[in-house]
Design an enzyme around this catalytic site. Structure first.
Site: not given
Ligand SMILES: NC(=O)c1ccc[n+]([C@@H]2O[C@H](COP(=O)([O-])OP(=O)(O)OC[C@H]3O[C@@H](n4cnc5c(N)ncnc54)[C@H](O)[C@@H]3O)[C@@H](O)[C@H]2O)c1
Ligand SMILES: [Zn+2]
Length: 364
Positions: A121, A143, A185, A227, A237, A241, A245, A248, A252, A264
């Site tokens: 939990r 999130k 972003e 942010k 949101e 917030r 978007n 987006h 999207h 993305h």
């Molecule tokens: N929670 C939120 O508010 C929010 C907002 C935006 C996106 N997201 C989510 O985030 C995700 C995308 O995140 P991302 O773009 O970081 O993708 P990711 O976590 O897949 O990382 C991208 C790639 O880079 C590699 N990597 C990360 N850091 C590294 C480093 N320092 N050196 C070498 N390789 C590295 C990872 O292993 C991966 O292969 C999606 O699932 C999306 O839905 C969440």
């Molecule tokens: Zn985004």
């Protein structure tokens, strides 16, 4: 090292940003009252690069660590992987008070956050983002989610981390396409809320893409500060917030039509270009300001014209936009700009105008 605060009453936390600060993580956790043990969840790309350094920093203050590794990639953001993580946490004797650290990009962060929110939990959760996207966006705001079936982020929880530790040095190993992805972003944050920051990006995008640490630090601070403020005022949101978007609504749809072949960040860049054209046609945003944004998008290596295979599917893109979750009473909800640094939310965009912009999109 610089600190940005997210003010959420008793759930308030700090985002610490700096070069080489992974080495300080242990003493900061100790200050927070954590001792004895911790769990690090990371992926197969990040583990060999940074897990040992983080472990060492925790060992210095006598915190023993278990490292749990998952394969890299969005495909891991599932309930199945969450299930296997619960088992591994139990095997590591993780207790209610054991902090769980997410070391990696947004995938590791979203998944670890979700697991931390639900295991027993809720156990303390610390974000150690290593991708630009994770530093400026996903690690801040609480999130957390996994994907399910074909739906992205459909099962999740709002669950705030106890701390965010963004070590700029980790960006040195980030693949270039991931740096570009995160930069969309960053540009969005400047465009919706901070003209001075946008001007900084105009002047420093080249240095940023060349991994200048001082410029990257400034970028992470300037992106997380607004942010953090927005999240403090509207954690779940229900209003403000939503400005996050921008780009987006259309982005999207483009991302989905490409079956996620378009990343993305690229989709958001294209979404910003199109949504700014809508604002221009509404007489809200001066054409010259929209052109400045396109220029910065290009400097970051992001696209401004639709790839051919998406261009052929404009009808489908339009249908998807109309069915986006942000549609209210047949009105499509957009976050548009009045000026660089000034965004507003509107339901007053007629579908015909969206169609006109989409179908009139020039090719470069
Ligand atoms: N929670 C939120 O508010 C929010 C907002 C935006 C996106 N997201 C989510 O985030 C995700 C995308 O995140 P991302 O773009 O970081 O993708 P990711 O976590 O897949 O990382 C991208 C790639 O880079 C590699 N990597 C990360 N850091 C590294 C480093 N320092 N050196 C070498 N390789 C590295 C990872 O292993 C991966 O292969 C999606 O699932 C999306 O839905 C969440
Ligand atoms: Zn985004």
């Amino acid at each position: 090292m610089k600190i940005v605060k997210v003010e959420l009453g008793e759930n308030s936390y700090e985002i610490r940003v700096g070069a080489g600060i992974l080495a300080d993580a242990g003493s900061w956790l100790k200050e927070k009252g954590f001792s004895r043990k911790a769990v690090i969840i990371t992926d197969t790309n990040v583990e060999p690069l940074y897990a040992a350094a983080l472990e060492k920093s925790l060992a210095k203050v006598n915190i023993k660590t278990n490292v749990i590794e998952i394969p890299a990639g969005e495909e891991q953001k599932t309930l199945e992987t969450a299930g296997s993580l619960y088992k591994k946490l139990a095997a590591a004797y993780a207790e209610r008070s054991t902090p769980v650290l997410a070391l990696g990009g947004g995938v590791v962060g979203d998944l670890t956050g979700f697991v931390s929110a639900t295991y027993m939990r809720g156990v303390p959760f610390v974000q150690v983002p290593t991708s630009l996207l994770a530093m400026v966006d996903s690690s801040v705001g609480g999130k957390t989610a996994v994907d399910h079936g074909r739906m992205k982020n459909i099962v999740g929880a709002f669950y705030q981390p106890r701390m965010v530790i963004a070590d700029i040095d980790t960006l040195k190993t980030l693949p270039r396409e991931e740096l570009i992805n995160g930069m969309a972003e960053v540009i969005k944050m400047a465009a919706i809320g901070d003209k001075g920051f946008f001007e900084f990006l105009e002047g420093h995008m080249k240095q940023a893409m060349a991994l200048d640490p001082a410029v990257l630090e400034e970028i992470v601070i300037k992106s997380t500060t607004p942010k953090a403020g927005i999240v403090s005022r509207d954690e779940r949101e229900s209003g403000e917030r939503m400005v996050l978007n921008h780009g987006h609504t259309i982005g999207h749809a483009i991302e989905a039509i490409s079956s996620f072949k378009i990343k993305h960040g690229q989709a958001v860049a294209l979404g910003m270009v199109a949504e700014n054209q809508i604002a221009v046609k509404l007489g809200m945003l001066p054409e010259a300001e929209a052109a400045r944004i396109e220029e910065v998008i290009k400097l970051a290596g992001l696209p401004t014209a639709l790839p051919d295979f998406v261009s052929k599917e404009k009808d489908k893109v339009f249908e998807l936009i109309k069915h986006d979750k942000k549609v209210l009473n047949d009105r499509i909800r957009f976050v548009l700009l009045q000026d660089i640094g000034r965004a507003f939310i509107t339901d007053d965009v007629k579908p015909e105008l969206v169609k006109e912009v989409l179908f009139g999109w020039r090719k470069t």
